[in-house]
Design a protein around this motif. Structure first.
Motif, PDB file in Angstrom:
ATOM      1  N   GLN A 336       0.874  -1.259   0.128  1.00  0.00           N
ATOM      2  CA  GLN A 336      -0.096   0.089   0.137  1.00  0.00           C
ATOM      3  C   GLN A 336       0.888   1.205   0.003  1.00  0.00           C
ATOM      4  O   GLN A 336       1.740   1.129   0.479  1.00  0.00           O
ATOM      5  N   GLY A 337       0.262   2.174  -0.555  1.00  0.00           N
ATOM      6  CA  GLY A 337       0.962   3.650  -0.672  1.00  0.00           C
ATOM      7  C   GLY A 337       1.281   4.065   0.823  1.00  0.00           C
ATOM      8  O   GLY A 337       0.252   3.998   1.540  1.00  0.00           O
ATOM      9  N   GLY A 338       2.610   4.479   0.956  1.00  0.00           N
ATOM     10  CA  GLY A 338       3.096   4.945   2.239  1.00  0.00           C
ATOM     11  C   GLY A 338       3.574   3.969   3.517  1.00  0.00           C
ATOM     12  O   GLY A 338       3.516   4.313   4.581  1.00  0.00           O
ATOM     13  N   SER A 339       3.261   2.822   2.966  1.00  0.00           N
ATOM     14  CA  SER A 339       3.584   1.736   3.958  1.00  0.00           C
ATOM     15  C   SER A 339       5.150   1.828   4.117  1.00  0.00           C
ATOM     16  O   SER A 339       5.990   2.235   3.380  1.00  0.00           O
ATOM     17  N   ARG A 340       5.585   1.662   5.535  1.00  0.00           N
ATOM     18  CA  ARG A 340       6.880   1.622   5.883  1.00  0.00           C
ATOM     19  C   ARG A 340       7.101   0.133   6.422  1.00  0.00           C
ATOM     20  O   ARG A 340       8.087   0.258   7.432  1.00  0.00           O
TER      21      ARG A 340
END
Length: 449
Positions: A336-340
């Motif tokens: 997912q976008g923004g996942s770290r």
């Protein structure tokens, strides 16, 4: 049907068959296109047989889930490299270029159990005392100094002139290194990771850090070295030297690559055309897809076992491919976008203790560069860039850029906090002695003139 027809096919230029069936993680072919190698390695299963340098065999874990299991299983896998069977049996040449980074040292990276907890707590507690505002100020000052050296030219190598030097200067300031010691720290770390006279470079680094410890025993300051020394873990001088060398080396080299790789991404991907507001996103994408340390986290199984599709013997060298695990096809499809949740900082009890300071330095360094050189762009075709060879790092050899020449950057105010070792005070060379000409010395002279 020929059984060999189902075997994985090595990427172009991969001399896997010449390495006893093991895939070599060194040389220009691997550096140029490591993802082709990782695709090939995944055909073996969650892990694969590799060669780190001629004669140095290892098992590389390429699957994200398997990597997490390994990094979190302190009962089955240990970090103490005195368990390294091939090295103990004399199968590894002592002068192998990978030995300085893998051989045992009494620090928290190579320890287990209660000893690891003691050393690790001292490190994390000391690093937690770093003030974010002070860190930002220091990074901005170093950035302005470095840009002042090349800004009027209209061109620069953003690796050699900026990303390589900035972390060393910032960490030296945070650790209270006076000029003479800071110069040698810079030389030692660069030589170890570049594989150039690595053994000599390691000697220079440890000698310099030993002098820093002796200095801070007599003159403690407001710095990480002094905080570590004052910690309730009561580290002796040898333990101090090895924790500090680990922090300086493991902090500055990956940070150099993270700054460089993120700048590379910003300058070569159209998605970041409006770069100012996308720095955090570019850093996250870099950590996922082009992490600064691609293959590391050495572990050794306690006993003979099967793991991730490979039969391992006690004491075999097992590494994690952060780069391959982060970019596996299943994970890439669900990310997912923004996942770290990437593994660029490793995971488990030995995860990087300095990831927050490292990110803060990276953000500040890139923001400062883009603010002062807003029209900076790549000066050569992107496909002409070369990457440094080696099994552990992922970093460019150079990042040539051009921009509108700037006026001389105004020198920022010197630090307001009283820091003798970072402001040319009591720890500086005595009056009448010649000043060293190293870059760290030049920075201190510029900052306080």
């Amino acid at each position: 049907m020929d059984a060999r027809s189902t075997a994985p096919v090595p990427p172009p230029g991969c001399p896997a068959h010449g390495a006893g069936g093991r895939v070599p993680l060194y040389g220009p072919e691997f550096a140029a296109d490591p993802q082709a190698y990782y695709t090939y390695l995944r055909e073996f299963g969650p892990s694969a047989p590799v060669e780190l340098s001629p004669g140095v065999d290892a098992t590389l874990v390429t699957d994200y889930s398997a990597a997490l299991r390994l990094l979190q299983d302190s009962a089955s896998f240990r970090k103490d490299s005195r368990r390294w069977r091939a090295f103990n049996e004399g199968a590894i040449a002592p002068d192998s270029p990978v030995v300085p980074l893998l051989a045992y040292r009494p620090n928290c990276m190579f320890s287990d159990g209660a000893e690891h907890l003691r050393l690790r707590q001292a490190v994390t507690d000391s690093m937690a005392r770093v003030d974010v505002r002070r860190l930002t100020q220091s990074t901005e000052q170093v950035s302005s100094y470095l840009i002042a050296q090349f800004g009027s030219r209209g061109s620069a190598d953003l690796l050699g002139d900026y990303a390589k030097q900035l972390p060393l200067f910032v960490f030296n300031e945070l650790f209270g290194c006076p000029a003479d010691i800071g110069d040698r720290v810079l030389f030692g770390i660069s030589g170890m990771f570049d594989g150039i006279n690595a053994e000599k470079a390691a000697g220079v680094l440890f000698g310099a850090v030993g002098e820093l410890v002796a200095l801070k025993r007599n003159r403690p300051g407001d710095d990480v070295t002094s905080w570590l020394m004052q910690h309730q873990a009561r580290l002796d001088d040898e333990e101090m030297v090895h924790q500090l060398a680990l922090l300086l080396a493991a902090g500055t080299e990956p940070l150099r690559n993270l700054i460089g790789n993120t700048l590379h991404r910003l300058l070569t991907h159209d998605a970041y055309a409006h770069r100012g507001g996308l720095i955090d996103e570019a850093i996250d994408d870099t950590l996922w897809e082009n992490p600064p340390m691609s293959n590391l986290a050495p572990h050794y199984p306690v006993s003979d076992m099967e793991f991730a599709g490979q039969q391992l013997q006690a004491g075999d060298l097992v590494l994690v491919s952060f780069a391959a695990a982060n970019t596996g096809p299943v994970l890439a499809a669900t990310r997912q976008g923004g996942s770290r949740a990437h593994l660029a900082w490793s995971a488990g009890p030995h995860a990087c203790p300095s990831k927050e300071p490292a990110r803060q330095i990276t953000v500040t360094a890139i923001e400062s560069l883009l603010n002062q050189l807003p029209d900076v762009e790549l000066a050569v075709p992107a496909d002409s860039l070369t990457w440094r060879p080696g099994p552990f790092n992922r970093g460019l050899a150079a990042l040539p850029a051009r921009f509108t020449p700037s006026e001389a950057v105004r020198r920022p105010a010197a630090p307001t906090r009283p820091e003798p070792s970072a402001a040319g005070g009591p720890d500086a060379p005595e009056s009448g002695k010649p000043e060293r000409a190293g870059r760290w010395s030049q920075f201190l002279n510029w900052l306080t003139r």
